[in-house]
Design a protein around this motif. Structure first.
Motif, PDB file in Angstrom:
ATOM      1  N   THR A  40      -4.172  -4.370  -1.076  1.00  0.00           N
ATOM      2  CA  THR A  40      -4.795  -5.538  -1.042  1.00  0.00           C
ATOM      3  C   THR A  40      -4.650  -6.453  -2.381  1.00  0.00           C
ATOM      4  OG1 THR A  40      -6.531  -7.148  -0.436  1.00  0.00           O
ATOM      5  CG2 THR A  40      -7.019  -4.850  -1.579  1.00  0.00           C
ATOM      6  N   ARG A  41      -4.171  -7.571  -2.151  1.00  0.00           N
ATOM      7  CA  ARG A  41      -3.843  -8.456  -3.425  1.00  0.00           C
ATOM      8  C   ARG A  41      -5.264  -9.105  -4.193  1.00  0.00           C
ATOM      9  NH1 ARG A  41       1.567 -11.318  -1.248  1.00  0.00           N
ATOM     10  NH2 ARG A  41       2.859  -9.502  -1.167  1.00  0.00           N
ATOM     11  N   ASN A 138      -2.435  -9.757   8.669  1.00  0.00           N
ATOM     12  CA  ASN A 138      -3.178  -9.934   9.930  1.00  0.00           C
ATOM     13  C   ASN A 138      -2.796  -8.848  11.009  1.00  0.00           C
ATOM     14  OD1 ASN A 138      -5.134 -11.061   8.498  1.00  0.00           O
ATOM     15  ND2 ASN A 138      -4.660 -12.978   9.484  1.00  0.00           N
ATOM     16  N   PHE A 139      -1.320  -9.200  11.449  1.00  0.00           N
ATOM     17  CA  PHE A 139      -0.816  -8.264  12.251  1.00  0.00           C
ATOM     18  C   PHE A 139      -0.857  -6.816  12.111  1.00  0.00           C
ATOM     19  CE2 PHE A 139       3.416  -6.810  13.820  1.00  0.00           C
ATOM     20  CZ  PHE A 139       3.176  -6.680  15.361  1.00  0.00           C
ATOM     21  N   LEU A 140      -0.438  -6.712  10.852  1.00  0.00           N
ATOM     22  CA  LEU A 140      -0.289  -5.271  10.282  1.00  0.00           C
ATOM     23  C   LEU A 140      -1.625  -4.611  10.423  1.00  0.00           C
ATOM     24  CD1 LEU A 140       1.556  -2.979   9.056  1.00  0.00           C
ATOM     25  CD2 LEU A 140       1.145  -3.830   6.915  1.00  0.00           C
ATOM     26  N   ARG A 188       7.440  -8.350   2.388  1.00  0.00           N
ATOM     27  CA  ARG A 188       6.975  -9.293   1.280  1.00  0.00           C
ATOM     28  C   ARG A 188       5.315  -8.609   1.063  1.00  0.00           C
ATOM     29  NH1 ARG A 188       9.913 -13.639   3.177  1.00  0.00           N
ATOM     30  NH2 ARG A 188       8.544 -14.089   4.753  1.00  0.00           N
ATOM     31  N   LEU A 189       4.738  -7.875   2.026  1.00  0.00           N
ATOM     32  CA  LEU A 189       3.425  -7.414   1.565  1.00  0.00           C
ATOM     33  C   LEU A 189       3.536  -5.954   0.835  1.00  0.00           C
ATOM     34  CD1 LEU A 189       2.177  -7.362   5.355  1.00  0.00           C
ATOM     35  CD2 LEU A 189       1.756  -9.034   3.677  1.00  0.00           C
ATOM     36  N   GLU A 190       2.514  -5.962   0.161  1.00  0.00           N
ATOM     37  CA  GLU A 190       2.453  -4.620  -0.768  1.00  0.00           C
ATOM     38  C   GLU A 190       2.241  -3.363  -0.042  1.00  0.00           C
ATOM     39  OE1 GLU A 190       0.262  -5.185  -4.329  1.00  0.00           O
ATOM     40  OE2 GLU A 190       0.814  -7.175  -4.468  1.00  0.00           O
ATOM     41  N   LEU A 191       3.094  -2.630   0.269  1.00  0.00           N
ATOM     42  CA  LEU A 191       3.028  -1.671   1.606  1.00  0.00           C
ATOM     43  C   LEU A 191       2.707  -0.542   0.656  1.00  0.00           C
ATOM     44  CD1 LEU A 191       6.053  -2.357   4.008  1.00  0.00           C
ATOM     45  CD2 LEU A 191       3.688  -3.031   4.199  1.00  0.00           C
TER      46      LEU A 191
END
Length: 292
Positions: A40-41, A138-140, A188-191
């Protein structure tokens, strides 16, 4: 846990300022476990009353500054404040926001965090957020929640108790129009680990189908509740029978009571008997749990 070390230290500093009406929420709670798919950012601090936002921000800022952190205010409006908290080249965003006190469970106390919103309430909020805004995170998150916490169908069934503008079917159909996610959106998310978008999409379609089936199977009068299983002491999807209890949202949230009666989930005559024997709880409007 997928919170980074800097965020964990900031949370320890802020933990003394948390209380049931001033609690941590959002991705920082949802993604604290090792199985979480992403980092989470930001840190989301929710408040039951709008006037608490400003006063809590001031006290939290003083606490952070006395511990050597710089607090840069980037947005301030009634009920919402955003700041960047930094120290020695590291930083994270922190949001102080007003949110409804109408929830299913009281905030829980977590070591080094303080009070935090219960995961089931965060899950309900995520479903409503995705219905309103088609964001990749949100989808993830909903796919992760469906696997690890509680099913999409059970959440849609409960969410209309928090937002009465939806019925479970309306909410599901709104969600079905979401999820048009491309690989660059996910990347683009921090996976925490690589994610295959095709697998994610198949999982999403399967969870939607299972949710539609569940919504069609439940008594319409129950819409807006979660189901608490006595034997596991967890909120569950009511698809296997057993001893369950209806649990409604209330102001501040309430812990489910232990007593329960059998819940019938079979098709045909047994479901008909369930519907005929249903009695609308007198205290449902106030969110009091109701035995079934």
């Amino acid at each position: 846990m997928p919170l980074n070390e800097f965020q964990r230290v900031v949370l320890r500093v802020l933990s003394r300022g948390r209380a049931p009406n001033r609690h941590l929420a959002g991705g920082a709670v949802l993604h604290k476990d090792p199985t979480s798919p992403r980092f989470t950012r930001d840190l989301d601090l929710f408040h039951d009353r709008e006037e608490l936002v400003g006063s809590t921000f001031l006290s939290d800022s003083k606490r952070l500054q006395s511990n050597g952190y710089h607090v840069e205010l980037t947005l301030s409006q009634p009920g919402y404040i955003r700041a960047i908290v930094s120290c020695e080249g590291q930083s994270t965003r922190v949001d102080w926001a007003h949110d409804s006190a109408w929830r299913f469970m009281p905030p829980q106390r977590i070591p080094n965090v303080g009070h935090a919103l219960h995961p089931v309430d965060i899950s309900v909020n995520k479903v409503l957020a995705l219905a309103g805004r088609d964001e990749p995170r949100n989808f993830l998150d909903i796919n992760y929640i469906n696997r690890e916490i509680i099913s999409l169908g059970a959440l849609c069934w409960a969410a209309c108790g928090k937002d009465p503008g939806f019925s479970p079917t309306m909410l599901l159909e709104s969600l079905a129009r979401k999820g048009r996610i491309r690989k660059p959106d996910i990347d683009r998310l921090e996976l925490a680990a690589p994610i295959d978008v095709e697998t994610l999409k198949r999982e999403w379609i399967g969870s939607l189908e299972a949710a539609r089936k569940l919504v069609r199977s439940l008594p319409a009068e129950d819409a807006g509740c979660l189901y608490w299983e006595e034997s596991t002491r967890k909120f569950v999807t009511p698809d296997n029978g057993g001893k369950l209890r209806r649990h409604f949202a209330t102001e501040g949230g309430v812990i489910p009571q232990v007593a329960a009666m059998p819940f019938l989930t079979s098709t045909g005559p047994k479901r008909g008997a369930l519907k005929r024997s249903y009695r609308k709880p007198k205290d449902a409007a106030r969110g009091k749990p109701d035995e079934i």
